[in-house]
Motif scaffolding. Structure first.
Motif, PDB file in Angstrom:
ATOM      1  N   ASP A  89       0.783  -1.112  -0.086  1.00 18.39           N
ATOM      2  CA  ASP A  89      -0.153   0.038  -0.115  1.00 18.39           C
ATOM      3  C   ASP A  89       0.853   1.403   0.072  1.00 18.39           C
ATOM      4  N   VAL A  90       1.565   1.453   0.825  1.00 21.62           N
ATOM      5  CA  VAL A  90       2.149   2.805   1.158  1.00 21.62           C
ATOM      6  C   VAL A  90       3.216   3.146   0.038  1.00 21.62           C
ATOM      7  N   CYS A  91       3.994   2.121  -0.412  1.00 27.35           N
ATOM      8  CA  CYS A  91       4.926   2.567  -1.481  1.00 27.35           C
ATOM      9  C   CYS A  91       4.293   2.831  -2.871  1.00 27.35           C
ATOM     10  N   PRO A  92       3.197   1.975  -3.367  1.00 28.15           N
ATOM     11  CA  PRO A  92       2.593   2.444  -4.338  1.00 28.15           C
ATOM     12  C   PRO A  92       1.756   3.768  -4.151  1.00 28.15           C
ATOM     13  N   SER A  93       1.344   4.203  -3.186  1.00 27.50           N
ATOM     14  CA  SER A  93       0.752   5.512  -3.144  1.00 27.50           C
ATOM     15  C   SER A  93       1.652   6.593  -2.986  1.00 27.50           C
ATOM     16  N   SER A  94       2.912   6.523  -2.384  1.00 32.41           N
ATOM     17  CA  SER A  94       3.781   7.309  -2.234  1.00 32.41           C
ATOM     18  C   SER A  94       4.602   7.484  -3.579  1.00 32.41           C
ATOM     19  N   LEU A  95       4.820   6.545  -4.249  1.00 27.59           N
ATOM     20  CA  LEU A  95       5.165   6.800  -5.991  1.00 27.59           C
ATOM     21  C   LEU A  95       4.266   7.390  -6.575  1.00 27.59           C
ATOM     22  N   GLN A  96       3.122   7.167  -6.480  1.00 24.78           N
ATOM     23  CA  GLN A  96       1.958   7.725  -7.358  1.00 24.78           C
ATOM     24  C   GLN A  96       2.126   9.291  -7.084  1.00 24.78           C
ATOM     25  N   VAL A  97       2.304   9.682  -5.961  1.00 23.54           N
ATOM     26  CA  VAL A  97       2.337  11.170  -5.558  1.00 23.54           C
ATOM     27  C   VAL A  97       3.573  11.671  -6.279  1.00 23.54           C
ATOM     28  N   MET A  98       4.813  11.057  -6.042  1.00 21.56           N
ATOM     29  CA  MET A  98       6.047  11.418  -6.526  1.00 21.56           C
ATOM     30  C   MET A  98       5.828  11.663  -7.984  1.00 21.56           C
ATOM     31  N   ALA A  99       5.390  10.583  -8.791  1.00 20.99           N
ATOM     32  CA  ALA A  99       5.189  10.758 -10.174  1.00 20.99           C
ATOM     33  C   ALA A  99       4.231  12.033 -10.677  1.00 20.99           C
ATOM     34  N   ALA A 100       3.210  12.106  -9.868  1.00 27.12           N
ATOM     35  CA  ALA A 100       2.390  13.221 -10.281  1.00 27.12           C
ATOM     36  C   ALA A 100       2.839  14.615 -10.034  1.00 27.12           C
ATOM     37  N   ALA A 101       3.670  14.647  -8.974  1.00 26.66           N
ATOM     38  CA  ALA A 101       4.245  15.846  -8.438  1.00 26.66           C
ATOM     39  C   ALA A 101       5.229  16.190  -9.461  1.00 26.66           C
ATOM     40  N   LEU A 102       6.144  15.146  -9.900  1.00 24.22           N
ATOM     41  CA  LEU A 102       7.086  15.624 -10.970  1.00 24.22           C
ATOM     42  C   LEU A 102       6.555  16.064 -12.375  1.00 24.22           C
TER      43      LEU A 102
END
Length: 212
Positions: A89-102
């Protein structure tokens, strides 16, 4: 009323000196503890360089099989998450936020290298990481290595990791781990961090302010 003896006066003076010593020690502690806390546990959102004892040298293997070190990313900001490909859970959600922020940063994003450093080197081979990082962002770099190499990186970034039994996992275990996203400056020093509950707007806005 009788006058105090010399011995009594000495005892009173000694007691006063002890009380003054305790008072001064308390004031010193009040002044010092926040400084130590600021160095070890900086508040989320601080942008001061070099105040946190987070980050350090590492040598690992990227998802293409190439050996890399922290020095290979000098001149760029590093946006670093410690996680693993089997994280539910936490890794995919964090990576999604990182990618969208970039993506939201536009041209500024070219100054940032997004990095996932595995905490599960037993399962996260370069091939495993390659398939995983490609599903989040085309520039996301996955890093793995020997258990000793990965552990050294975890210690440098003050990452908590604990293996726990998990009968539902084919490997028989899962991993509890801290899930902060660290922003390291072009010189490799800590700039700020983002907690796992950080929103896309908050991450994108803070990155835009820091990355110039």
């Amino acid at each position: 009323m009788t006058a105090l003896s010399a011995a009594s006066l000495r005892r009173i003076r000694l007691a006063l000196l002890v009380l003054v010593g305790f008072a001064l020690g308390g004031l010193a502690a009040v002044a010092l503890v926040p400084q130590l806390r600021a160095r070890l546990l900086p508040a989320s959102g601080t942008g001061a360089v070099g105040q946190a004892l987070i980050g350090g040298p590492f040598t690992l293997t990227d998802h293409t099989g190439r050996r890399v070190s922290d020095a290979d990313f000098r001149g760029k900001f590093m946006l670093v998450l410690f996680g693993f490909t089997y994280c539910p859970d936490v890794c995919p959600s964090s990576l999604q936020v990182m990618a969208a922020a970039l993506d939201r940063l536009g041209p500024k994003a070219e100054r940032i290298v997004p990095i996932l450093i595995t905490v599960d080197p037993e399962r996260d081979t370069p091939r495993q990481l390659a398939a995983y990082v490609a599903s989040f962002h085309p520039r996301l770099i996955g890093l793995t290595g020997s258990p000793a190499e990965v552990e050294a990186a975890q210690k440098a970034y003050r990452v908590y990791v604990r293996k726990v039994p998990d009968p539902k996992s084919t490997a028989g275990y899962n991993l509890d781990h801290s899930a902060f996203v660290y922003l390291m400056g072009p010189d490799g020093t800590y700039r700020t961090h983002f907690g796992p509950a950080t929103s896309l707007d908050a991450m994108a806005d803070r990155l835009a302010r820091i990355v110039q």
